[in-house]
Design a protein around this motif. Structure first.
Motif, PDB file in Angstrom:
ATOM      1  N   UNK A  93      43.048 131.059  25.211  1.00  0.00           N
ATOM      2  CA  UNK A  93      42.584 131.754  26.332  1.00  0.00           C
ATOM      3  C   UNK A  93      41.683 133.114  25.658  1.00  0.00           C
ATOM      4  N   UNK A  94      40.550 133.336  26.700  1.00  0.00           N
ATOM      5  CA  UNK A  94      39.450 134.132  26.040  1.00  0.00           C
ATOM      6  C   UNK A  94      39.573 135.353  26.994  1.00  0.00           C
ATOM      7  N   UNK A  95      38.784 136.499  26.712  1.00  0.00           N
ATOM      8  CA  UNK A  95      38.563 137.462  27.429  1.00  0.00           C
ATOM      9  C   UNK A  95      38.026 137.488  28.836  1.00  0.00           C
ATOM     10  N   UNK A  96      36.971 136.470  28.807  1.00  0.00           N
ATOM     11  CA  UNK A  96      36.132 136.104  30.203  1.00  0.00           C
ATOM     12  C   UNK A  96      37.431 135.376  31.119  1.00  0.00           C
ATOM     13  N   UNK A  97      38.344 134.798  30.581  1.00  0.00           N
ATOM     14  CA  UNK A  97      39.246 134.123  31.384  1.00  0.00           C
ATOM     15  C   UNK A  97      40.123 135.117  32.309  1.00  0.00           C
ATOM     16  N   UNK A 103      41.624 150.006  30.260  1.00  0.00           N
ATOM     17  CA  UNK A 103      40.759 149.039  30.860  1.00  0.00           C
ATOM     18  C   UNK A 103      39.639 148.933  29.864  1.00  0.00           C
ATOM     19  N   UNK A 104      39.253 147.552  29.596  1.00  0.00           N
ATOM     20  CA  UNK A 104      38.113 147.229  28.885  1.00  0.00           C
ATOM     21  C   UNK A 104      36.919 146.416  29.551  1.00  0.00           C
ATOM     22  N   UNK A 105      35.735 146.783  29.236  1.00  0.00           N
ATOM     23  CA  UNK A 105      34.572 146.130  29.747  1.00  0.00           C
ATOM     24  C   UNK A 105      34.569 144.859  28.896  1.00  0.00           C
ATOM     25  N   UNK A 106      33.998 143.681  29.436  1.00  0.00           N
ATOM     26  CA  UNK A 106      33.686 142.467  28.832  1.00  0.00           C
ATOM     27  C   UNK A 106      32.273 142.020  28.933  1.00  0.00           C
ATOM     28  N   UNK A 107      31.827 141.909  27.699  1.00  0.00           N
ATOM     29  CA  UNK A 107      30.164 141.534  27.735  1.00  0.00           C
ATOM     30  C   UNK A 107      30.062 140.214  27.230  1.00  0.00           C
ATOM     31  N   UNK A 134      45.299 146.293  32.944  1.00  0.00           N
ATOM     32  CA  UNK A 134      46.724 145.746  32.289  1.00  0.00           C
ATOM     33  C   UNK A 134      47.059 144.704  33.400  1.00  0.00           C
ATOM     34  N   UNK A 135      46.821 144.718  34.803  1.00  0.00           N
ATOM     35  CA  UNK A 135      47.400 143.674  35.620  1.00  0.00           C
ATOM     36  C   UNK A 135      46.704 142.081  35.142  1.00  0.00           C
ATOM     37  N   UNK A 136      45.386 142.128  35.081  1.00  0.00           N
ATOM     38  CA  UNK A 136      44.753 140.944  34.581  1.00  0.00           C
ATOM     39  C   UNK A 136      45.280 140.561  33.306  1.00  0.00           C
ATOM     40  N   UNK A 137      45.836 141.347  32.245  1.00  0.00           N
ATOM     41  CA  UNK A 137      46.070 140.856  31.049  1.00  0.00           C
ATOM     42  C   UNK A 137      47.505 140.309  30.963  1.00  0.00           C
ATOM     43  N   UNK A 183      34.129 135.977  24.393  1.00  0.00           N
ATOM     44  CA  UNK A 183      34.900 134.760  23.763  1.00  0.00           C
ATOM     45  C   UNK A 183      36.001 135.318  22.812  1.00  0.00           C
ATOM     46  N   UNK A 184      36.132 136.634  22.870  1.00  0.00           N
ATOM     47  CA  UNK A 184      37.162 137.297  21.985  1.00  0.00           C
ATOM     48  C   UNK A 184      38.689 136.527  22.421  1.00  0.00           C
ATOM     49  N   UNK A 185      39.594 136.106  21.582  1.00  0.00           N
ATOM     50  CA  UNK A 185      40.814 135.590  21.874  1.00  0.00           C
ATOM     51  C   UNK A 185      41.714 136.800  22.602  1.00  0.00           C
ATOM     52  N   UNK A 186      42.559 136.083  23.579  1.00  0.00           N
ATOM     53  CA  UNK A 186      43.381 137.151  24.215  1.00  0.00           C
ATOM     54  C   UNK A 186      44.257 138.103  23.600  1.00  0.00           C
ATOM     55  N   UNK A 187      44.808 137.226  22.392  1.00  0.00           N
ATOM     56  CA  UNK A 187      45.605 138.105  21.491  1.00  0.00           C
ATOM     57  C   UNK A 187      45.063 139.203  20.892  1.00  0.00           C
ATOM     58  N   UNK A 188      43.878 139.080  20.566  1.00  0.00           N
ATOM     59  CA  UNK A 188      42.981 140.055  19.865  1.00  0.00           C
ATOM     60  C   UNK A 188      42.550 141.162  20.814  1.00  0.00           C
ATOM     61  N   UNK A 189      42.502 140.868  22.228  1.00  0.00           N
ATOM     62  CA  UNK A 189      42.237 141.709  23.281  1.00  0.00           C
ATOM     63  C   UNK A 189      43.482 142.512  23.492  1.00  0.00           C
ATOM     64  N   UNK A 190      44.588 142.153  23.343  1.00  0.00           N
ATOM     65  CA  UNK A 190      45.563 143.107  24.000  1.00  0.00           C
ATOM     66  C   UNK A 190      45.798 144.279  23.127  1.00  0.00           C
ATOM     67  N   UNK A 191      45.659 144.254  21.753  1.00  0.00           N
ATOM     68  CA  UNK A 191      46.093 145.545  21.048  1.00  0.00           C
ATOM     69  C   UNK A 191      44.946 146.493  21.400  1.00  0.00           C
TER      70      UNK A 191
END
Length: 169
Positions: free
Chosen positions: A1-5, A42-46, A57-60, A25-33
C-alpha cells in the motif's frame, strides 16, 4: 500500500498547507514515521511534483487497518528474543511445524534491548504453536486464543457432558 492510496477524503494540500511532502508511491510503512514526526500530523502527497492530497492520522489509521485482514480463526502469540537471535524465517518454520500458518508478524524493540515479536497464527488454539516456538528456544511472553476457539471448546465440553449423561442412563 502506498501514500496515494490513503489520502484523506475532502482535504487538499492547498487548503491545509502541510509542512512536509512525500511522494505518492512511497510505501505506507515509510510514511508512518514521517507522519509521526510532523508537528501538525499531516503530510502532503505529491505525484511528479503535483500535489494530489493530504494524509492525516485518521487516513493513516484506516490504511493500516486495511493492511491487517480481519480473521476470527487466528490466535496471537508474543515472543521475545535478542536481536542476534531474531529470524522471521525461523519463527515461521516453528509455527508451521505445529501445523499452523503464520498470518502476520510484527516486531517492536523492548526497553531492555530485546525484540518483541507479535505473531498471528491461523489456529484457534495457540498451545501447539507455543510448544513449537519453545522447542525452537523462543521465549513466549503471551498467547491468546481466538474468541471463536474458546466458544467452540465450551460447546464441545457441553456436548460431551450431554453425551456422557445419555450414556449413563
Amino acid at each position: 500500500m502506498t501514500a496515494k492510496e490513503i489520502l484523506s477524503p475532502g482535504k487538499t494540500a492547498a487548503e491545509r498547507r502541510p509542512v512536509r511532502m512525500v511522494e505518492a508511491d512511497m510505501p505506507l510503512l515509510e510514511v508512518l514515521p514521517r507522519l509521526l514526526d510532523t508537528p501538525g500530523r499531516e503530510l502532503g502527497v505529491s505525484d511528479g511534483g503535483v500535489s494530489v492530497g493530504v494524509i492525516d492520522q485518521a487516513s493513516m489509521l484506516e490504511g493500516l487497518g486495511r493492511m491487517i485482514a480481519a480473521r476470527d480463526d487466528c490466535s496471537v502469540i508474543t515472543v521475545e528474543c535478542r536481536p542476534e537471535e531474531y529470524s522471521a524465517s525461523l519463527l515461521a518454520h516453528a509455527v508451521e511445524d505445529s501445523d499452523a500458518h503464520l498470518v502476520d508478524l510484527f516486531t517492536a524493540p523492548s526497553d531492555d534491548g530485546s525484540i518483541q515479536v507479535t505473531l498471528r497464527v491461523r489456529h484457534r488454539d495457540p498451545s501447539a504453536a507455543v510448544r513449537s516456538l519453545e522447542r525452537y528456544d523462543f521465549h513466549v511472553v503471551d498467547a491468546h486464543a481466538s474468541e471463536g476457539g474458546l466458544r467452540d471448546a465450551e460447546v464441545a465440553a457441553e456436548r460431551l457432558l450431554a453425551l456422557q449423561t445419555l450414556l449413563n442412563v
